[in-house]
Write an enzyme that holds these catalytic residues in place. Structure first.
Site, mmCIF file in Angstrom:
data_model
loop_
_atom_site.group_PDB
_atom_site.id
_atom_site.type_symbol
_atom_site.label_atom_id
_atom_site.label_comp_id
_atom_site.label_asym_id
_atom_site.label_seq_id
_atom_site.Cartn_x
_atom_site.Cartn_y
_atom_site.Cartn_z
ATOM 1 N N LYS A 1 0.838 -1.211 0.000
ATOM 2 C CA LYS A 1 0.000 0.000 0.000
ATOM 3 C C LYS A 1 0.868 1.253 0.000
ATOM 4 O O LYS A 1 1.947 1.266 0.611
ATOM 5 C CB LYS A 1 -0.898 -0.042 1.250
ATOM 6 C CG LYS A 1 -1.930 1.050 1.335
ATOM 7 C CD LYS A 1 -2.778 0.932 2.622
ATOM 8 C CE LYS A 1 -3.856 1.982 2.716
ATOM 9 N NZ LYS A 1 -4.630 1.929 3.953
ATOM 10 N N SER B 1 -9.725 2.080 3.201
ATOM 11 C CA SER B 1 -8.860 2.770 2.288
ATOM 12 C C SER B 1 -7.891 1.864 1.531
ATOM 13 O O SER B 1 -7.340 2.279 0.520
ATOM 14 C CB SER B 1 -8.057 3.827 3.044
ATOM 15 O OG SER B 1 -7.169 3.207 3.964
ATOM 16 N N SER C 1 -9.811 -0.054 7.553
ATOM 17 C CA SER C 1 -9.272 -0.054 6.187
ATOM 18 C C SER C 1 -8.632 -1.344 5.709
ATOM 19 O O SER C 1 -8.320 -1.458 4.519
ATOM 20 C CB SER C 1 -8.259 1.071 6.039
ATOM 21 O OG SER C 1 -8.945 2.263 5.813
HETATM 22 N N1 GLN Z 1 -12.986 4.753 6.561
HETATM 23 C C1 GLN Z 1 -12.255 5.190 7.715
HETATM 24 C C2 GLN Z 1 -11.760 6.606 7.525
HETATM 25 O O1 GLN Z 1 -12.007 7.160 6.493
HETATM 26 C C3 GLN Z 1 -11.164 4.226 8.035
HETATM 27 C C4 GLN Z 1 -9.931 4.428 7.262
HETATM 28 C C5 GLN Z 1 -8.781 3.618 7.715
HETATM 29 O O2 GLN Z 1 -8.914 2.637 8.447
HETATM 30 N N2 GLN Z 1 -7.604 4.060 7.313
HETATM 31 O O3 GLN Z 1 -11.135 7.166 8.379
#
Ligand code: GLN
Length: 490
Positions: free
Chosen positions: A78, A153, A177
């Site tokens: 990532k 994400s 995420s």
């Molecule tokens: N969807 C969540 C956010 O936008 C989680 C994102 C994540 O775990 N990096 O913060």
């Protein structure tokens, strides 16, 4: 050997015993990336040195040198992870030209164990998002249905893994995420206990919540990858000195006598019928395998989403202050730099460099941390966070592992939610409390919607009890009716 669907262990064993060379493996997956990623957009950049690195590994094996547990296993990383010599953008324009001079600790450990990095994987900008649509590098498509999001994400990781463009990927999980995209794409994703894995060299989003983990094809591969990644790191003061268990060797699909908790608050209706059915089926399977089902309750999870968004945005506003266009990263174009005042310099650089969602979070976070509001928002959120954790610890006195849905529904359509932040945030309803409490969590594929989209089951255990969680995941995997199902893109 069918490299495309081979497990991480199988590839490493075959490479070590010279049944296949690391170079052949890398070339195989390079071809897959070249022919399939045009549809998915899961890769943001490719490692031009991958074949050479594989050759070097083969040369070492020929000389009889000791190579690691993951010898020759092609991985995608990532964009949040610093990778020496490879662009690391965090999905943002502001880091478009950033090439780190060092590897994140977890990347260094995986490389030492023999992985071949095939490239970097797309993600929501600074990991803020649940659909991979906030990326500066374009949306990623779900390999099971190209009209749907892969989740976020870590959407690039989930899509690349599901389409078998690599044998393993890394993701980060601040509020879901790893688990949510794993569920949407039908792969296994694990977020370890906070402190199990080093955050050194991972671009910081919300430091008290961020954790890295594997997004792979099966539970054993996840356990093995985690073994390599985990453990104390002198560069991250929050890592634990607890020894790393041999999760993959200890793994057993035996849940006899285990207590599986169903959280009242997560089972109270409102689920998509296919998700509901998948949860019910998973509970039936575990019962049949001899597990005892108990009801538990964490009433404060009702506040998890607002508490998470207050804490995550506050920490993000502080962490992202470093992107000022001075030392590294994007700098706005100024005709006459010496005539520009500092505020204008920052304003234009950050205004052009960050996307809409990131700006929204910075503003929200800055507001929460401002004097006068700090106690009412940030401090209060911290107090509720503590209560959520306490209630979880009480719940874990009654059960070994908590089972729940990952999301209320399977993957949604591209564009469906991006213009409505609140609806997007509510997607994280079942995943954020795990991060707030610092607990380990995972998603394991178990069902399929009527429309042919994968559905995962979320498992959560008490702090540092990853083994119990992985064992239940392994049992579910063995009982799963969707094992072997393939996305139509491949
Ligand atoms: N969807 C969540 C956010 O936008 C989680 C994102 C994540 O775990 N990096 O913060």
């Amino acid at each position: 050997m069918d490299l495309t669907f081979a497990s991480i262990t199988d590839i490493a064993d075959a490479v070590k015993s010279k049944k296949v060379s690391a170079k052949e493996v890398a070339e195989h997956f390079q071809k897959r990336i070249a022919s399939l990623d045009g549809k998915l957009n899961s890769f943001t950049s490719k490692n031009e040195q991958a074949i050479k690195e594989a050759e070097n590994l083969d040369a070492r094996i020929s000389k009889g040198e000791e190579v690691g547990l993951l010898a020759g296993v092609p991985f995608g990383i990532k964009e949040m992870f610093c990778t020496k010599g490879l662009a690391t953008t965090a999905g943002s324009k502001i880091l478009e030209n950033f090439i780190p001079p060092y590897d994140a600790t977890v990347v260094a450990r995986l490389k030492k164990a023999g992985i071949v990095v095939m490239g970097k994987l797309n993600q929501d900008e600074f990991a803020m998002g649940s659909s991979n649509e906030t990326s500066f590098y374009g949306a990623v498509k779900n390999p099971w249905n190209l009209d749907c999001v892969p989740g976020g994400s870590s959407g690039g990781s989930a899509a690349a893994q599901a389409a078998r463009l690599v044998a393993g990927t890394l993701g980060t999980d601040t509020g879901g995420s790893i688990r949510q995209p794993a569920s949407f794409c039908g792969i296994v994703g694990v977020k370890p206990t906070y402190g199990r894995v080093s955050r050194y060299g991972i671009i910081a989003y919300a430091s008290s919540l961020d954790q890295a983990g594997p997004m792979v094809s099966n539970v054993k591969d996840a356990a093995l990858t985690m073994e390599v990644m985990s453990g104390f790191d002198e560069f991250d003061g929050t890592t634990t000195k607890k020894p790393v268990p041999a999760w993959s060797k200890n793994l057993k699909a035996d849940v006899k006598g285990m207590k599986i908790g169903l959280m009242k608050e997560y089972m109270s209706g409102g689920l998509h019928p296919d998700v509901q059915k998948t949860v019910e089926n998973s509970v039936d399977s575990l019962k049949k395998m001899g597990a005892e089902i108990v009801e538990v309750s964490v009433p404060m999870t009702e506040y998890a989403v607002p508490v998470y968004y207050l804490i995550a945005a506050s920490e993000a506003s502080s962490n992202l202050a470093r992107y000022d266009g001075v030392k590294y990263g994007y700098r706005a174009d100024f005709k006459n730099l010496s005539a520009v005042d500092l505020e204008e310099f920052y304003g234009k650089t950050r205004g052009e460099g960050f996307g809409k969602e990131v700006k929204r979070r910075i503003m929200l976070g800055t507001y929460c941390l401002s004097s006068g509001y700090y106690d009412a928002y940030y401090n209060k959120a911290g107090q509720v966070r503590r209560l959520i954790m306490n209630q979880y610890l009480e719940a874990f006195k009654k059960c070994d592992v908590i089972l729940s849905p990952v999301t209320t529904a399977p993957a949604f359509k591209v564009h469906e939610r991006i213009s409505d932040p609140l609806t997007m945030y509510l997607n994280d309803i079942f995943t954020t409390s795990t991060n707030l409490a610092g607990l380990p969590g995972m998603s394991v594929p178990f069902g399929m919607s009527q429309d042919g989209l994968p559905i995962g089951i979320q498992l959560t255990a008490s702090h540092f009890e990853e083994q119990k969680m992985l064992d239940v995941g392994y049992a579910l995997e063995s009982a799963s009716s969707v094992k072997g199902a393939k996305p139509h893109v491949i």
